[in-house]
Design a protein around this motif. Sequence first.
Motif, mmCIF file in Angstrom:
data_model
loop_
_atom_site.group_PDB
_atom_site.id
_atom_site.type_symbol
_atom_site.label_atom_id
_atom_site.label_comp_id
_atom_site.label_asym_id
_atom_site.label_seq_id
_atom_site.Cartn_x
_atom_site.Cartn_y
_atom_site.Cartn_z
ATOM 1 N N LEU A 142 0.824 -1.203 0.000
ATOM 2 C CA LEU A 142 0.000 0.000 0.000
ATOM 3 C C LEU A 142 0.858 1.253 0.000
ATOM 4 O O LEU A 142 0.497 2.265 -0.602
ATOM 5 N N ALA A 143 1.992 1.211 0.687
ATOM 6 C CA ALA A 143 2.849 2.391 0.799
ATOM 7 C C ALA A 143 3.741 2.595 -0.413
ATOM 8 O O ALA A 143 4.168 3.718 -0.692
ATOM 9 N N GLN A 144 4.043 1.505 -1.159
ATOM 10 C CA GLN A 144 4.974 1.623 -2.279
ATOM 11 C C GLN A 144 4.331 1.359 -3.631
ATOM 12 O O GLN A 144 4.762 1.914 -4.637
ATOM 13 N N GLY A 145 3.326 0.506 -3.652
ATOM 14 C CA GLY A 145 2.697 0.145 -4.909
ATOM 15 C C GLY A 145 3.522 -0.838 -5.712
ATOM 16 O O GLY A 145 4.659 -1.161 -5.349
ATOM 17 N N SER A 146 2.953 -1.342 -6.773
ATOM 18 C CA SER A 146 3.666 -2.237 -7.677
ATOM 19 C C SER A 146 4.473 -1.409 -8.668
ATOM 20 O O SER A 146 4.189 -0.225 -8.874
ATOM 21 N N PRO A 147 5.478 -2.015 -9.311
ATOM 22 C CA PRO A 147 6.214 -1.280 -10.353
ATOM 23 C C PRO A 147 5.260 -0.747 -11.418
ATOM 24 O O PRO A 147 4.385 -1.462 -11.893
ATOM 25 N N GLY A 148 5.427 0.507 -11.761
ATOM 26 C CA GLY A 148 4.587 1.120 -12.786
ATOM 27 C C GLY A 148 3.247 1.618 -12.282
ATOM 28 O O GLY A 148 2.441 2.115 -13.078
ATOM 29 N N LEU A 168 0.565 -8.323 -23.209
ATOM 30 C CA LEU A 168 -0.457 -9.357 -23.201
ATOM 31 C C LEU A 168 -1.850 -8.749 -23.162
ATOM 32 O O LEU A 168 -2.757 -9.166 -23.906
ATOM 33 N N MET A 169 -2.053 -7.752 -22.294
ATOM 34 C CA MET A 169 -3.361 -7.101 -22.198
ATOM 35 C C MET A 169 -3.655 -6.291 -23.454
ATOM 36 O O MET A 169 -4.805 -6.189 -23.885
ATOM 37 N N ARG A 170 -2.624 -5.749 -24.064
ATOM 38 C CA ARG A 170 -2.796 -5.009 -25.321
ATOM 39 C C ARG A 170 -3.297 -5.949 -26.415
ATOM 40 O O ARG A 170 -4.124 -5.569 -27.240
ATOM 41 N N GLU A 171 -2.820 -7.179 -26.413
ATOM 42 C CA GLU A 171 -3.236 -8.153 -27.411
ATOM 43 C C GLU A 171 -4.655 -8.666 -27.144
ATOM 44 O O GLU A 171 -5.450 -8.824 -28.078
ATOM 45 N N ARG A 172 -4.991 -8.877 -25.885
ATOM 46 C CA ARG A 172 -6.258 -9.541 -25.566
ATOM 47 C C ARG A 172 -7.437 -8.586 -25.442
ATOM 48 O O ARG A 172 -8.574 -8.967 -25.719
ATOM 49 N N ALA A 175 -8.089 3.522 -17.237
ATOM 50 C CA ALA A 175 -7.246 2.566 -16.515
ATOM 51 C C ALA A 175 -6.872 1.393 -17.424
ATOM 52 O O ALA A 175 -5.716 0.937 -17.437
ATOM 53 N N VAL A 176 -7.837 0.897 -18.176
ATOM 54 C CA VAL A 176 -7.576 -0.210 -19.091
ATOM 55 C C VAL A 176 -6.583 0.200 -20.174
ATOM 56 O O VAL A 176 -5.653 -0.552 -20.507
ATOM 57 N N GLN A 177 -6.737 1.388 -20.715
ATOM 58 C CA GLN A 177 -5.819 1.836 -21.767
ATOM 59 C C GLN A 177 -4.406 2.045 -21.224
ATOM 60 O O GLN A 177 -3.411 1.747 -21.904
ATOM 61 N N LEU A 178 -4.310 2.547 -19.989
ATOM 62 C CA LEU A 178 -2.995 2.700 -19.362
ATOM 63 C C LEU A 178 -2.349 1.334 -19.142
ATOM 64 O O LEU A 178 -1.135 1.159 -19.339
ATOM 65 N N LEU A 179 -3.160 0.354 -18.728
ATOM 66 C CA LEU A 179 -2.649 -1.000 -18.534
ATOM 67 C C LEU A 179 -2.191 -1.594 -19.861
ATOM 68 O O LEU A 179 -1.138 -2.247 -19.940
ATOM 69 N N ARG A 180 -2.954 -1.375 -20.927
ATOM 70 C CA ARG A 180 -2.590 -1.891 -22.247
ATOM 71 C C ARG A 180 -1.271 -1.285 -22.732
ATOM 72 O O ARG A 180 -0.484 -1.954 -23.413
ATOM 73 N N ARG A 181 -1.014 -0.036 -22.359
ATOM 74 C CA ARG A 181 0.250 0.592 -22.743
ATOM 75 C C ARG A 181 1.440 -0.112 -22.114
ATOM 76 O O ARG A 181 2.509 -0.235 -22.719
ATOM 77 N N GLU A 182 1.261 -0.570 -20.871
ATOM 78 C CA GLU A 182 2.357 -1.152 -20.107
ATOM 79 C C GLU A 182 2.513 -2.649 -20.332
ATOM 80 O O GLU A 182 3.574 -3.201 -20.077
ATOM 81 N N ASP A 183 1.456 -3.316 -20.766
ATOM 82 C CA ASP A 183 1.411 -4.773 -20.745
ATOM 83 C C ASP A 183 1.038 -5.303 -22.138
ATOM 84 O O ASP A 183 -0.104 -5.163 -22.579
#
Length: 470
Positions: free
Chosen positions: A63-69, A214-218, A204-212
Amino acid sequence: MQGSHPSTASLASFAPADVVSAGLCIGCGNCVAAAHALHCDNGAQMVMDSRGELKPAGAARWLAQGSPGFSRTCPFGAEASDETSLALALFGDARHGDERVGRFEAAYVGHAADGGFRERGSSGGMVSWTAAELLRAGLVDAVVHVAPGGGGRLFGYRISRSADELAGGAKSRYFPIELSQVLREIRRAPGRYAVVGVPCFIKAVQLLRREDALMRERIAFTLGLFCGHMKSARLVDSFAYQMNVALADVRSFDFRLKDARRPASWYTARFEVRDGRAVQRDWFHLAEGDWGSGFFQNAACNFCDDVVAETADISFGDAWVEPYASDGRGTNVVIARSPRLAHLLAAGVASGRLVLAPVDANFVAQTQAAGLRQRREGLAYRLARRPAAQRPRKRVAPSAGLPLRRKLIYRTRAAISEWSARLFPLARAAGALRLYVLWARCMRALYGALAYSSGWLGAWLARRAPDTKT
C-alpha cells in the motif's frame, strides 16, 4: 482545455495509500490486478470501506509503495498519461476533434431497432447491441461488463461469451464495481475481449494496455459509458431505508425502471424482494433524487475531466435534450472513435438494425451540458481551492474567477458529497436514519434553490450573479 500541469513533488511518488488518502481513488482495481500479475500482491484486494466505496487493501508495504509502474497505470497516477495524449495515440487519424468530446470518426443520436435491445436497456439499447454485434461478428470472444451479482455484492463485473449471457447485464448500474478479478481472468484465459466501463475505468484499461503487451493483445475493444459521477453503495442503502425494504431480503434492484409512457429523465427505483413483492418509487420522491446534487459521490469524481469516455473505441450516453429526453423508450447519443466501430454502426444503419441520425460535437456536448460544466468550470474552481502541492495533474487550469452563485453551487455540491458519505453510516449506527433523511432533504432544497434559481435565495443570487442553470 489547457495542457497538463507538471506534477508537484508531493504527488510524484504516489502509491495506493497516497491515492486513497488524497481522495483520488476511484476504486477501479487496476492496482490490485497489477499486483497479482507481478506477484507482489501480499494479499492485495479491493474491499468495501465504511463509505460504501471500493478501495485497495493488502500488506502495508505494498500500500505504501505500490507495484512497479503503479503511478503510470492508476487513472489518477502522477505519471499517467492524460486522456488527450491517450486519445491521440489511439485515434490520431480520427476525422473530427473537439476539446469537449475528444477525437472521433462519427457521432449519432438514436437507438437499436432489433433484438429487443432498446426495450431491455435503460436508454436506447446501443451499448448491448454493439457488444452483442462484436460477439456475433467474431470480433471478440467475450465481453467484460457489469451485471447483477458478483463477489457477494448487488452488482459486479462479469465475462459473457454469448448474447444470452450478455443480455443479463443490460441497464445502468450506479454502484461501486471493480476490474481486478476480470482482469486476472483475461490474463489467464486467451482470447479477444471487449471491456465496457465508465471513463476512468476505460482510461485505466488503456494505461494498462500501454504497459502490458499481453493485455494489449487480448483487450481488443473498449466501450465507454458517459458518466456524471460514480455513487457509493450507500445510495442503494438509503433508497432501501426510505422505501421500507430490508437489504437482506432484496433479490434484485433496478435503478432506472423503464416506462415508455413517461419521460426518460424520470428515473424510478425498483426493488424486487424475496417474498415476491416489488417496491418502487420515483427518484424525485427520494431524498437524494436530484442526481446533480452529488449525494454519495466518490471524491475522485471531483477531479475527473472526462465525461464522454474520450479513450474508448466507442462511447455511449443518454440524449438529454428534447425531444429525446421526453421519449420514455430511451435514446442514445453515440461517439464512434475507431474506424472499425464506425463501420460497424454504419452497417447497422444500412441494414435497418439501427435507427441513427448523424450529429456533430456541439450536439453531443449539449446533451451532456451539466456534466461538462461540472468537469470544466467546476473542476477549475475545485483545483484553485486545493493547495498547489495537492493538485492532481489535469487538463483544466485552476481558476477561481466565477460569479458568486456558481461558487456556491460547487461548494454546496461538494459539501453534500462529503457529508452524505459521513453522516449516513453514523446515522445508521445510531439508529437515526430519519435524521439523515431530514438533513438530506434540506440540503437538496438548498442546492435546488442555488442551482435552479427557484425561491428567494436563487432569485436574490441571480440578480447579483446571473448565469445559466447547472
